[in-house]
Every structure is written in C-alpha cells, then in structure tokens.
Design an enzyme around this catalytic site. Structure first.
Site, mmCIF file in Angstrom:
data_model
loop_
_atom_site.group_PDB
_atom_site.id
_atom_site.type_symbol
_atom_site.label_atom_id
_atom_site.label_comp_id
_atom_site.label_asym_id
_atom_site.label_seq_id
_atom_site.Cartn_x
_atom_site.Cartn_y
_atom_site.Cartn_z
ATOM 1 N N PRO A 99 0.824 -1.215 0.000
ATOM 2 C CA PRO A 99 0.000 0.000 0.000
ATOM 3 C C PRO A 99 0.852 1.257 0.000
ATOM 4 O O PRO A 99 1.799 1.392 0.789
ATOM 5 C CB PRO A 99 -0.813 -0.138 1.289
ATOM 6 C CG PRO A 99 -0.986 -1.616 1.429
ATOM 7 C CD PRO A 99 0.307 -2.212 0.950
ATOM 8 N N CYS A 100 0.500 2.173 -0.901
ATOM 9 C CA CYS A 100 1.382 3.305 -1.182
ATOM 10 C C CYS A 100 0.944 4.596 -0.506
ATOM 11 O O CYS A 100 1.604 5.618 -0.663
ATOM 12 C CB CYS A 100 1.456 3.541 -2.688
ATOM 13 S SG CYS A 100 -0.138 3.926 -3.448
ATOM 14 N N GLN A 101 -0.152 4.594 0.232
ATOM 15 C CA GLN A 101 -0.651 5.849 0.797
ATOM 16 C C GLN A 101 0.371 6.607 1.635
ATOM 17 O O GLN A 101 0.397 7.838 1.611
ATOM 18 C CB GLN A 101 -1.902 5.591 1.651
ATOM 19 C CG GLN A 101 -3.114 5.211 0.847
ATOM 20 C CD GLN A 101 -3.251 3.713 0.714
ATOM 21 O OE1 GLN A 101 -2.279 2.981 0.830
ATOM 22 N NE2 GLN A 101 -4.459 3.250 0.462
ATOM 23 N N PHE A 103 3.309 7.235 1.068
ATOM 24 C CA PHE A 103 4.312 7.925 0.272
ATOM 25 C C PHE A 103 3.717 8.704 -0.888
ATOM 26 O O PHE A 103 4.411 9.400 -1.595
ATOM 27 C CB PHE A 103 5.333 6.914 -0.261
ATOM 28 C CG PHE A 103 5.983 6.136 0.839
ATOM 29 C CD1 PHE A 103 6.961 6.709 1.627
ATOM 30 C CD2 PHE A 103 5.582 4.851 1.118
ATOM 31 C CE1 PHE A 103 7.554 6.003 2.668
ATOM 32 C CE2 PHE A 103 6.162 4.133 2.154
ATOM 33 C CZ PHE A 103 7.151 4.717 2.925
ATOM 34 N N ASN A 138 5.720 0.805 -6.627
ATOM 35 C CA ASN A 138 5.155 1.784 -5.721
ATOM 36 C C ASN A 138 5.165 3.159 -6.373
ATOM 37 O O ASN A 138 5.668 3.330 -7.493
ATOM 38 C CB ASN A 138 5.924 1.811 -4.394
ATOM 39 C CG ASN A 138 4.981 1.964 -3.207
ATOM 40 O OD1 ASN A 138 4.295 2.967 -3.099
ATOM 41 N ND2 ASN A 138 4.936 0.960 -2.331
#
Length: 441
Positions: A99-101, A103, A138
């Site tokens: 999960p990229c939230q 960054f 990502n």
C-alpha cells in the site's frame, strides 16, 4: 546424425501479495510464472481475484497447487499470514505493491510512521519464502527528497531482509546496523539480495497513460545475475512523446491522423496548435499511445469501444457491443485543479482516490462542442466520466477481465493496480535474467 533434445520450459512460480485487482499478477503470469498464492485484504478485489483462484478457509494452510490447478487466495490481513510452508517450494518471484498511501503525493504522507506502510510485511515474506527474485511497485513519491533517507533504508532492508529490526528500535538505528552488515559483506549469499530501484513512466512502455512509478527489483545474490544488463534491458523503452509529436506532424511511417480518420478538423487543429513549431529529431521509437488509441482498441489490437452518447449517461448497462462495465455515468464536472483527460494525449494517472472518492478525476474531454459565449473562442467542448471499461483499457487490463463491486470499488481496484503491460515488461526481464543466471551456474 546427433539427436537434438527439445528444451523443456521451466516451471517458473510466483507469489503475489497485495494483489488488488490483479494487474501485476496478470503481468507475472503473462511472463510465464505460475501463481502459487494470492493474498489481498480488500473485499471487492478478492471477489475479482476469486474468478481465477480458490479461497482458502481462515486459519487453514493454503495448498501448493500443481501445474494446471487454480492458485489459492488467502483473503485477509497479511500480518496474520504464515508463508513459511513455501520455503522449500523454490519460489522464483515474490511480487507485490505494498500500500502506497504513506508515500503518495495525494496521501497523508506520514512516511514510515504510517501504519499502512506494508514494506515490513514484504521483508517478512522474503524471509519465509526465500524467493529468487522480488518485484515491487510503488508510487514515485518514494523518491521525494524528504523521503530519500527512508527510501534508501528500505532498499538496504531488501538487500539484507534477514537482519530483522528489533521491535523497540527506530528505523535509523536499524539502518545503522544494516550499513555495518553491508560493509562487512559476510552474509550468506542466499540471505542477501542485489537491489535496483528504477523510476518509470508507464507511457514509455506502451501504456496509454502518464503514470510515474518506481519499480524495485531484487535478485538473490547467490544467482549470477548481471544487474547492469538487467537494468539496461528494462530502461530501453520503445515509446516516446517525441514519436507521438512526429506522428501528429505527419513525419515518419506512423500517421496518427490516418489511424483516426474521423476526428473533427477543429479537434485536429486544436491539437496541432500546441505542438512545437520545430519538429523534434527522430528518436527511433514508437509514438506514445493516447486515450483515443485505447478506446479505439489500438493498444491491445481489440475492437473499438462503442461511443457513450448523452442519452446513455444514466448509470444503466445498455450492453454496448457486449463489453462489460462500459456504462455511462452522469454529472461529470470540470473545475480548477480537476482538469479532464484529453483524447489525443495519454490519459492522466488513474488514481484510487483519497478519502473514499475513488476515480474522482476520471473525466474526459470529448470531440463534440457547443456554443458558449463565456469561452475564449465561443465554443466549449463537452465532457463526461470515463467508463470503467475505458479506464481498464488505460490500465491495459484485458477486456475479458470483469472487476467486482460497484463503480467506485472497480475504479479503486484500477487506481491501485499496476498496468499489465508495464508489469509484463519487468516480469519478462526477470524471467530472462533468471534463465541466463541459472544456465551459467
């Protein structure tokens, strides 16, 4: 005459974590890797994956599928998943996009302190599985200067994933330990990885979308992989904006307007007016694919999607040409900071949305225009929401893939996914690197 034995294809295998709607999973499979396990926590993404995978009951150890069998799908929190049963399975690739939230430029940007940071779970999976290679996608936000020290720490963790961080230690303290171990160079080669982080724009790989990401690839260091050759192979992209501009100016063999002969002249003139007066030099590449290319079926060699006219913007499936999820949606708006996609450019980045508004920017400008006295030239171009199927094409998902859930959840799956074509380039390069390395041993 000597007998020539037919070369037997290797049974390459893969494990997919944070699988989402399956973009990277499809890419890895297209590259010849057989899936041994899918894991995902989001309900509707699991419904999408379950079409080609078998759910495993809670607390039951997943089976290791044989060739031809459906892979198991473990639905739920990865932190509760024990993958050590795969340690002796000889897994070739561990793939996933944590999960990229933490960054993302559109997220909260708390970085490593955000509980949604799932990189530690990737490292745990590596310790349990010991794959030959890792593919991790990502957001480009990882490369921001403010995150540079932590991102470099992530890469060092991936290089030495068996050097576990103590529960009470800070990442800076663990980073210091990693630096020391790396300098000592005494780690077992089977517990160490060689890592490369490669910034990409999906449009350069033939995806009809501007999508800036970073792909992290790692190979186990006991394998003699030529990392420079690998990196060179994935950086030699085939598509460019330069080639798109030249094709629109009528230069070279690829004639953009010839490919789309029914574009109104006023649209063509609008596009040409913003191109540079001096044509760029030929770079020998193919033109970036545009949103119009995607809708017309140019990218996948498929059929053109039927048009969505004003009378079809009613949230109703009118079964247009048999395409699933090609459904018109009303009330699309354009305002400051919310500009639309243009047909004759690659689409803007498909986003999963923030604060529960998935796909909020998926508006497209149309060829049709209406009189508007407030517009500078007296004309205003009409616009509408992109359909889920159009968005799926922008993500290079095959038309036969049916995404589960209501529209918002379908768009969320697409926004979180890896474009299939982009992932496939990297997965095929990994397969080739493994083949070469293993033939050299």
């Amino acid at each position: 005459m000597s007998e020539q034995q037919e070369e037997v294809a290797k049974d390459r295998t893969a494990v997919e974590l944070f699988a989402g709607g399956g973009g990277l999973a499809m890419a890895v499979q297209n590259a010849g890797f057989r899936p041994l396990l899918f894991n995902e926590v989001a309900r509707w993404a699991c419904e999408t994956l379950a079409v080609k995978a078998d759910r495993v009951p809670p607390k039951q150890r997943p089976p290791i599928p044989e060739p031809g069998q459906r892979p198991p799908l473990v639905e739920g929190d990865i932190q509760k998943l024990d993958m050590s049963y795969l340690a002796d399975a000889g897994v070739d690739v561990l793939a996933g996009g944590p999960p990229c939230q933490p960054f993302s430029l559109g997220g909260i940007a708390k970085g490593d302190e955000d509980k949604r940071n799932m990189f530690p779970q990737m490292f745990k999976a590596i310790r349990q599985i010991r794959p030959k290679a890792v593919i991790c996608e990502n957001v480009r936000g990882l490369l921001r200067p403010s995150f540079a020290p932590y991102f470099e720490y992530i890469l060092r963790e991936l290089e030495l994933p068996f050097e576990e961080r103590e529960p009470e230690s800070t990442w800076q303290e663990h980073d210091a330990t990693l630096r020391e171990r790396i300098e000592q160079a005494k780690t077992d080669p089977k517990k160490r990885y060689v890592v490369r982080a490669i910034p990409v724009n999906a449009a350069d790989y033939g995806v009809p979308q501007i999508r800036h990401r970073v792909i992290i690839v790692a190979f186990r260091s006991d394998l003699p992989v030529d990392m420079d050759a690998f990196e060179d192979s994935v950086k030699r992209t085939e598509y460019s904006e330069t080639a798109l501009i030249r094709s629109m100016l009528g230069l070279g063999e690829d004639d953009y307007w010839g490919r789309h002969p029914n574009i109104p002249d006023h649209v063509r003139q609008r596009v040409l007016a913003r191109l540079p007066e001096t044509p760029p030099a030929d770079d020998g590449k193919k033109p970036w694919r545009t949103l119009r290319d995607a809708i017309a079926g140019v990218c996948a060699g498929g059929k053109a999607l039927p048009p969505i006219t004003d009378d079809l913007l009613d949230r109703t499936d009118h079964d247009l040409g048999g395409f699933t999820d090609h459904i018109g949606w009303p009330d699309a708006r354009i305002y400051d900071g919310h500009t639309p996609n243009e047909l004759d450019r690659p689409a803007k980045t498909v986003k999963a949305g923030v604060h529960g508004v998935p796909g909020g920017e998926s508006v497209m400008l149309l060829d049709e225009r209406v009189r508007d006295k407030s517009a500078p030239d007296g004309w205003r171009y009409k616009h509408r929401y992109m359909t889920v199927r159009e968005t799926a094409r922008v993500m290079t998902f095959p038309d036969e893939v049916k995404l589960a859930g209501p529209r918002g959840e379908q768009m969320r799956q697409l926004g979180n996914a890896v474009p299939v074509l982009l992932g496939e380039v990297f997965a095929k390069a990994v397969a080739a690197a493994l083949d070469k390395a293993e033939n050299c041993k």
